[in-house]
Design a protein around this motif. Structure first.
Motif, PDB file in Angstrom:
ATOM      1  N   THR A   1     -38.494 -14.355   2.432  1.00 58.47           N
ATOM      2  CA  THR A   1     -37.530 -13.264   2.054  1.00 58.47           C
ATOM      3  C   THR A   1     -38.180 -12.494   0.946  1.00 58.47           C
ATOM      4  O   THR A   1     -38.755 -13.045   0.067  1.00 58.47           O
ATOM      5  CB  THR A   1     -36.213 -13.588   1.743  1.00 58.47           C
ATOM      6  OG1 THR A   1     -35.742 -14.306   2.897  1.00 58.47           O
ATOM      7  CG2 THR A   1     -35.224 -12.651   1.404  1.00 58.47           C
ATOM      8  N   SER A   2     -37.885 -11.221   0.811  1.00 60.40           N
ATOM      9  CA  SER A   2     -38.317 -10.319  -0.482  1.00 60.40           C
ATOM     10  C   SER A   2     -37.047  -9.730  -0.947  1.00 60.40           C
ATOM     11  O   SER A   2     -36.248  -8.988  -0.019  1.00 60.40           O
ATOM     12  CB  SER A   2     -39.592  -9.445  -0.168  1.00 60.40           C
ATOM     13  OG  SER A   2     -39.263  -8.521   0.690  1.00 60.40           O
ATOM     14  N   ARG A   3     -36.976  -9.597  -2.199  1.00 56.74           N
ATOM     15  CA  ARG A   3     -35.439  -8.983  -2.726  1.00 56.74           C
ATOM     16  C   ARG A   3     -36.146  -8.024  -3.889  1.00 56.74           C
ATOM     17  O   ARG A   3     -36.799  -8.702  -4.819  1.00 56.74           O
ATOM     18  CB  ARG A   3     -34.425  -9.707  -3.195  1.00 56.74           C
ATOM     19  CG  ARG A   3     -33.795 -10.504  -1.929  1.00 56.74           C
ATOM     20  CD  ARG A   3     -32.774 -11.473  -2.428  1.00 56.74           C
ATOM     21  NE  ARG A   3     -32.131 -12.179  -1.022  1.00 56.74           N
ATOM     22  CZ  ARG A   3     -31.407 -13.221  -1.490  1.00 56.74           C
ATOM     23  NH1 ARG A   3     -31.043 -13.778  -2.576  1.00 56.74           N
ATOM     24  NH2 ARG A   3     -30.852 -13.702  -0.415  1.00 56.74           N
ATOM     25  N   SER A   4     -35.575  -6.892  -4.065  1.00 56.37           N
ATOM     26  CA  SER A   4     -35.912  -6.280  -5.218  1.00 56.37           C
ATOM     27  C   SER A   4     -34.901  -5.057  -5.639  1.00 56.37           C
ATOM     28  O   SER A   4     -33.862  -4.871  -4.769  1.00 56.37           O
ATOM     29  CB  SER A   4     -37.209  -5.283  -5.167  1.00 56.37           C
ATOM     30  OG  SER A   4     -36.882  -4.163  -3.771  1.00 56.37           O
ATOM     31  N   ILE A   5     -34.742  -5.032  -7.043  1.00 56.66           N
ATOM     32  CA  ILE A   5     -33.634  -3.874  -7.409  1.00 56.66           C
ATOM     33  C   ILE A   5     -34.271  -3.122  -8.446  1.00 56.66           C
ATOM     34  O   ILE A   5     -35.341  -3.758  -9.039  1.00 56.66           O
ATOM     35  CB  ILE A   5     -32.535  -4.626  -8.273  1.00 56.66           C
ATOM     36  CG1 ILE A   5     -32.826  -5.374  -9.320  1.00 56.66           C
ATOM     37  CG2 ILE A   5     -31.532  -5.541  -7.138  1.00 56.66           C
ATOM     38  CD1 ILE A   5     -31.537  -5.893 -10.232  1.00 56.66           C
ATOM     39  N   MET A   6     -33.867  -1.658  -8.548  1.00 60.67           N
ATOM     40  CA  MET A   6     -34.462  -0.970  -9.171  1.00 60.67           C
ATOM     41  C   MET A   6     -33.213   0.056 -10.191  1.00 60.67           C
ATOM     42  O   MET A   6     -32.583   0.335  -9.338  1.00 60.67           O
ATOM     43  CB  MET A   6     -35.392  -0.138  -8.716  1.00 60.67           C
ATOM     44  CG  MET A   6     -35.854   1.045  -9.600  1.00 60.67           C
ATOM     45  SD  MET A   6     -37.154   0.580 -10.612  1.00 60.67           S
ATOM     46  CE  MET A   6     -38.561   0.269  -9.802  1.00 60.67           C
ATOM     47  N   LEU A   7     -33.455   0.206 -11.384  1.00 63.08           N
ATOM     48  CA  LEU A   7     -32.524   0.783 -12.100  1.00 63.08           C
ATOM     49  C   LEU A   7     -32.357   2.240 -11.370  1.00 63.08           C
ATOM     50  O   LEU A   7     -33.626   3.025 -11.175  1.00 63.08           O
ATOM     51  CB  LEU A   7     -33.064   1.169 -13.524  1.00 63.08           C
ATOM     52  CG  LEU A   7     -32.015   1.950 -14.564  1.00 63.08           C
ATOM     53  CD1 LEU A   7     -30.732   1.202 -14.747  1.00 63.08           C
ATOM     54  CD2 LEU A   7     -32.680   2.494 -15.592  1.00 63.08           C
ATOM     55  N   SER A   8     -31.155   2.644 -11.182  1.00 65.77           N
ATOM     56  CA  SER A   8     -31.019   4.078 -10.382  1.00 65.77           C
ATOM     57  C   SER A   8     -30.334   5.094 -11.229  1.00 65.77           C
ATOM     58  O   SER A   8     -30.306   6.243 -11.340  1.00 65.77           O
ATOM     59  CB  SER A   8     -30.486   3.881  -8.971  1.00 65.77           C
ATOM     60  OG  SER A   8     -29.155   3.362  -9.125  1.00 65.77           O
ATOM     61  N   LYS A   9     -29.119   4.378 -11.980  1.00 68.73           N
ATOM     62  CA  LYS A   9     -28.259   5.227 -12.958  1.00 68.73           C
ATOM     63  C   LYS A   9     -28.362   4.673 -14.141  1.00 68.73           C
ATOM     64  O   LYS A   9     -28.389   3.507 -14.637  1.00 68.73           O
ATOM     65  CB  LYS A   9     -26.804   5.182 -12.466  1.00 68.73           C
ATOM     66  CG  LYS A   9     -26.665   5.677 -11.014  1.00 68.73           C
ATOM     67  CD  LYS A   9     -26.891   7.243 -11.011  1.00 68.73           C
ATOM     68  CE  LYS A   9     -26.721   8.032  -9.522  1.00 68.73           C
ATOM     69  NZ  LYS A   9     -27.021   9.410  -9.579  1.00 68.73           N
ATOM     70  N   PRO A  10     -28.534   5.500 -15.300  1.00 70.35           N
ATOM     71  CA  PRO A  10     -28.607   4.965 -16.661  1.00 70.35           C
ATOM     72  C   PRO A  10     -27.283   4.509 -17.299  1.00 70.35           C
ATOM     73  O   PRO A  10     -26.352   4.822 -16.510  1.00 70.35           O
ATOM     74  CB  PRO A  10     -29.121   6.271 -17.489  1.00 70.35           C
ATOM     75  CG  PRO A  10     -28.539   7.345 -16.833  1.00 70.35           C
ATOM     76  CD  PRO A  10     -28.746   7.007 -15.294  1.00 70.35           C
ATOM     77  N   PRO A  11     -26.921   3.636 -18.271  1.00 72.26           N
ATOM     78  CA  PRO A  11     -25.759   2.917 -18.750  1.00 72.26           C
ATOM     79  C   PRO A  11     -24.849   4.426 -19.056  1.00 72.26           C
ATOM     80  O   PRO A  11     -25.243   5.463 -19.576  1.00 72.26           O
ATOM     81  CB  PRO A  11     -26.192   2.574 -19.979  1.00 72.26           C
ATOM     82  CG  PRO A  11     -27.566   1.960 -19.804  1.00 72.26           C
ATOM     83  CD  PRO A  11     -28.396   3.197 -19.159  1.00 72.26           C
ATOM     84  N   GLN A  12     -23.679   4.247 -18.460  1.00 70.96           N
ATOM     85  CA  GLN A  12     -22.507   5.235 -18.829  1.00 70.96           C
ATOM     86  C   GLN A  12     -21.198   4.512 -18.577  1.00 70.96           C
ATOM     87  O   GLN A  12     -20.950   3.288 -18.125  1.00 70.96           O
ATOM     88  CB  GLN A  12     -22.861   6.375 -17.517  1.00 70.96           C
ATOM     89  CG  GLN A  12     -22.873   5.613 -16.154  1.00 70.96           C
ATOM     90  CD  GLN A  12     -23.285   6.833 -15.150  1.00 70.96           C
ATOM     91  OE1 GLN A  12     -22.250   7.472 -14.575  1.00 70.96           O
ATOM     92  NE2 GLN A  12     -24.442   6.970 -15.092  1.00 70.96           N
ATOM     93  N   ALA A  13     -20.270   5.145 -19.250  1.00 71.55           N
ATOM     94  CA  ALA A  13     -18.843   4.691 -19.354  1.00 71.55           C
ATOM     95  C   ALA A  13     -18.266   5.239 -17.815  1.00 71.55           C
ATOM     96  O   ALA A  13     -18.331   6.338 -17.279  1.00 71.55           O
ATOM     97  CB  ALA A  13     -18.044   5.383 -19.977  1.00 71.55           C
ATOM     98  N   ARG A  14     -17.529   3.969 -17.137  1.00 69.31           N
ATOM     99  CA  ARG A  14     -16.805   4.225 -15.953  1.00 69.31           C
ATOM    100  C   ARG A  14     -15.529   3.547 -15.802  1.00 69.31           C
ATOM    101  O   ARG A  14     -15.394   2.625 -16.732  1.00 69.31           O
ATOM    102  CB  ARG A  14     -17.459   3.694 -14.795  1.00 69.31           C
ATOM    103  CG  ARG A  14     -18.930   4.635 -14.563  1.00 69.31           C
ATOM    104  CD  ARG A  14     -19.801   3.926 -13.253  1.00 69.31           C
ATOM    105  NE  ARG A  14     -19.146   3.588 -12.174  1.00 69.31           N
ATOM    106  CZ  ARG A  14     -18.928   4.764 -10.997  1.00 69.31           C
ATOM    107  NH1 ARG A  14     -19.610   5.875 -11.296  1.00 69.31           N
ATOM    108  NH2 ARG A  14     -18.360   4.529 -10.130  1.00 69.31           N
ATOM    109  N   THR A  15     -14.617   3.969 -15.011  1.00 63.80           N
ATOM    110  CA  THR A  15     -13.351   3.187 -14.812  1.00 63.80           C
ATOM    111  C   THR A  15     -13.402   2.260 -14.006  1.00 63.80           C
ATOM    112  O   THR A  15     -13.879   2.395 -12.634  1.00 63.80           O
ATOM    113  CB  THR A  15     -12.252   4.017 -14.616  1.00 63.80           C
ATOM    114  OG1 THR A  15     -12.167   5.124 -15.687  1.00 63.80           O
ATOM    115  CG2 THR A  15     -10.905   3.429 -14.453  1.00 63.80           C
TER     116      THR A  15
END
Length: 239
Positions: free
Chosen positions: A162-176
């Protein structure tokens, strides 16, 4: 436009409301006290089927020097409520019966979410009876933010599974999230095991027990979409 907005959003967030953006090394419940809880709505969608909705209520029951005890009750309209409990490591990647080692790699620049990040890189190797997995993480140095993570799993015979990857797609931001304003980070993920594939677009926050703050995971078999899970935090409490 995205390339211009991403740095501006990040700068305004850090200046206006400093947040702890450091990667959480351990379970997403690490750092919370017993009594912390999360109520999550999980909607399962599949082609030609009626969406199936389930409510998951997870409670942090106990914290020891090495482990966390979690308890989850699942509720839906088709079956009786079911409660299960389990232990997870407080820190690190290794589960019971596994060992891990870490080594520092050369720094590297990574392009993600519309900007270039100067990252430190570490590699973690976890070994156990079922095989081993090698995890490589790229972490921005300022602010300290996880940019990329790559996992490669190998069976007892040493062959990749198995191979798994994640990549930043949205910068830090305030959300509800769960009726509260929190700082979230968006990631896009990809997991492959043989002909099976998972693609995810999720939000994460250190302020939310369990870390997952919403999003979706879509499952594919031989390139065909078979199921999509949507996650929505309804409520959470921290201790």
């Amino acid at each position: 436009m995205v390339r211009l907005l991403a740095p501006l959003l990040l700068c305004s967030l850090v200046v206006a409301a400093p947040a702890d953006l450091r990667p959480r090394y351990g379970n997403g419940w690490t750092g919370f006290k017993p009594g912390s809880a999360l109520r999550m709505k999980v909607t399962r969608e599949a082609p030609m089927r009626v969406p199936f909705v389930q409510i998951e209520e997870t409670l942090l029951k106990k914290v020891t020097k090495l482990q966390l005890r979690l308890e989850r009750t699942t509720k839906n309209q088709l079956t009786d409520d079911k409660t299960v409990g389990w232990w997870v490591p407080l820190a690190g990647e290794a589960m019971d019966g596994e060992k891990e080692s870490r080594k520092r790699m050369e720094n590297e620049k990574i392009q993600a979410a519309g900007r270039t990040w100067d990252c430190s890189v570490q590699q973690i190797t976890v070994t156990g009876k079922t095989g081993r997995r090698v995890i490589t993480e790229w972490t921005a140095r300022n602010p300290r933010l996880r940019i990329k993570r790559l996992e490669k799993w190998y069976g007892p015979d040493g062959k990749p599974t198995t191979s798994r990857s994640i990549m930043l797609s949205k910068p830090p931001q305030a959300r509800t999230v769960g009726e509260k304003k929190v700082v979230c980070i968006g990631y896009r993920g990809l997991s492959k095991t043989g002909a099976n594939e998972e693609r995810s677009e999720t939000w994460h926050s250190r302020q939310v027990p369990g870390d997952l703050a919403g999003g979706k995971i879509e499952f594919f078999v031989k390139g065909k979409s078979v199921t999509t899970l949507h996650f929505k935090v309804l409520k959470f409490e921290t201790k």
